[in-house]
Design an enzyme around this catalytic site. Sequence first.
Site, PDB file in Angstrom:
ATOM      1  N   LYS A 186       1.746  25.007  -4.256  1.00 31.89           N
ATOM      2  CA  LYS A 186       0.847  24.809  -3.447  1.00 31.89           C
ATOM      3  C   LYS A 186       1.150  22.703  -3.959  1.00 31.89           C
ATOM      4  O   LYS A 186       0.216  22.162  -4.120  1.00 31.89           O
ATOM      5  CB  LYS A 186       0.281  25.036  -4.693  1.00 31.89           C
ATOM      6  CG  LYS A 186      -0.232  26.406  -4.610  1.00 31.89           C
ATOM      7  CD  LYS A 186      -1.682  26.490  -4.884  1.00 31.89           C
ATOM      8  CE  LYS A 186      -1.489  28.468  -4.209  1.00 31.89           C
ATOM      9  NZ  LYS A 186      -2.992  29.446  -5.862  1.00 31.89           N
TER      10      LYS A 186
ATOM     11  N   LYS B 140       4.046  39.178  -3.570  1.00 38.02           N
ATOM     12  CA  LYS B 140       3.049  39.307  -4.131  1.00 38.02           C
ATOM     13  C   LYS B 140       1.860  40.082  -3.532  1.00 38.02           C
ATOM     14  O   LYS B 140       2.451  40.462  -2.470  1.00 38.02           O
ATOM     15  CB  LYS B 140       2.554  37.304  -3.358  1.00 38.02           C
ATOM     16  CG  LYS B 140       2.861  36.260  -3.654  1.00 38.02           C
ATOM     17  CD  LYS B 140       3.365  35.609  -5.364  1.00 38.02           C
ATOM     18  CE  LYS B 140       1.996  34.902  -5.634  1.00 38.02           C
ATOM     19  NZ  LYS B 140       1.688  33.592  -4.778  1.00 38.02           N
TER      20      LYS B 140
ATOM     21  N   ASP C 284      -1.606  37.679 -13.146  1.00 36.63           N
ATOM     22  CA  ASP C 284      -2.204  37.275 -12.457  1.00 36.63           C
ATOM     23  C   ASP C 284      -3.995  37.261 -12.541  1.00 36.63           C
ATOM     24  O   ASP C 284      -4.387  38.453 -12.734  1.00 36.63           O
ATOM     25  CB  ASP C 284      -2.434  37.866 -10.522  1.00 36.63           C
ATOM     26  CG  ASP C 284      -2.735  36.434  -9.643  1.00 36.63           C
ATOM     27  OD1 ASP C 284      -2.984  35.378  -9.906  1.00 36.63           O
ATOM     28  OD2 ASP C 284      -3.407  36.711  -8.134  1.00 36.63           O
TER      29      ASP C 284
ATOM     30  N   ARG D 281       0.886  -1.305   0.014  1.00 37.37           N
ATOM     31  CA  ARG D 281       0.047   0.166  -0.050  1.00 37.37           C
ATOM     32  C   ARG D 281       0.818   1.602  -0.018  1.00 37.37           C
ATOM     33  O   ARG D 281       0.584   1.725  -0.749  1.00 37.37           O
ATOM     34  CB  ARG D 281      -0.710  -0.250   0.772  1.00 37.37           C
ATOM     35  CG  ARG D 281      -1.714   1.086   0.762  1.00 37.37           C
ATOM     36  CD  ARG D 281      -2.078   1.971  -0.057  1.00 37.37           C
ATOM     37  NE  ARG D 281      -2.976   1.014  -0.373  1.00 37.37           N
ATOM     38  CZ  ARG D 281      -3.699   0.916  -2.248  1.00 37.37           C
ATOM     39  NH1 ARG D 281      -3.054   1.821  -2.775  1.00 37.37           N
ATOM     40  NH2 ARG D 281      -3.862   0.071  -2.893  1.00 37.37           N
TER      41      ARG D 281
ATOM     42  N   GLU E 134       4.640  39.993  -8.380  1.00 39.55           N
ATOM     43  CA  GLU E 134       2.701  40.045  -9.011  1.00 39.55           C
ATOM     44  C   GLU E 134       2.313  40.771  -9.906  1.00 39.55           C
ATOM     45  O   GLU E 134       2.347  41.926  -8.346  1.00 39.55           O
ATOM     46  CB  GLU E 134       2.077  39.242  -8.125  1.00 39.55           C
ATOM     47  CG  GLU E 134       0.746  38.810  -8.692  1.00 39.55           C
ATOM     48  CD  GLU E 134       0.248  37.775  -6.607  1.00 39.55           C
ATOM     49  OE1 GLU E 134      -0.184  36.696  -6.883  1.00 39.55           O
ATOM     50  OE2 GLU E 134      -0.659  38.912  -6.214  1.00 39.55           O
TER      51      GLU E 134
END
Length: 289
Positions: free
Chosen positions: A138, A170, A219, A104, A198
């Site tokens: 992410k 950002k 963005d 597994r 950004e």
Amino acid sequence: MTAGPFSAPVTAVRLAVTRALEEDLTPLGDITSALLPAGARAEARFVTRADGVLAGTECGTEAFAQIDQAVECRWDAADGDAVTAGQVLGTVAGPLASVLTAERTALNFVCHLSGVATLTRRFVDAVGSSIRVWDTRKTTPGLRALEKAAVRAGGGANHRGNLSEWVMFKDNHLTLLGIADAVAAARAAYPGKLVHVECETVDKLREALEAGADAVLLDNMEPDEARRCVELADEHAAAVGIRRPLLELSGGITLETVRRFADVGADLVSSGALTNSAPVLDIGLDISN
């Protein structure tokens, strides 16, 4: 392990597998497989149930090796290979109890990472050669190096691996720092680091260009606005006699919409979905009777 272009660092593979096995075997080990006859052996085949792209084989091999060096794991396909439903990807042979104990954990890694590679390949196929597909940060905590290797196996490219690799401002950073001041501060503190900004509007892009950003993330833009930004960046570069900054498209771009952005003239398109939303590729370990 022999490192290749789709390999994760061997230390990351070993650590991830060690933690996964500890999670599965603490505190008493595999109390079910312990009941099997000591001399029982098994031969099994990795078989994919769906079409996709293979990744994570090093993790699969490592899972069996950490449980029992007597288990032999061989792969007939390699990371990055396109595979089809019903295809035998590799074989495992060794003590039955050890094979079942590691099964597994091995499959969890191979199925998940193959899912990342498969979704990445779909993005790459959707945009063709006009733009490169980038991943993001992410990622699943603790699995970043493995998932980024799977993105490469799918034909994508890797964004920064962590917060130390380059400076990236950002929108939340820029609530306190203006773009010009932010880029200047980065240049002063880290003169050798790439500076990435950004921008959500054409006006913000103008600020980033004037500040001398090395890369710009456009963005949450529609294709027409992104195309205008590319034209503006080209005009600025020609006017001042410098290379255009790297242009990245991101924000809400999905497999269904990415093709609309392929020909706007940007360098890269990034999507967190590659690593945080990829469905697993269904692969089983079929034991021979």
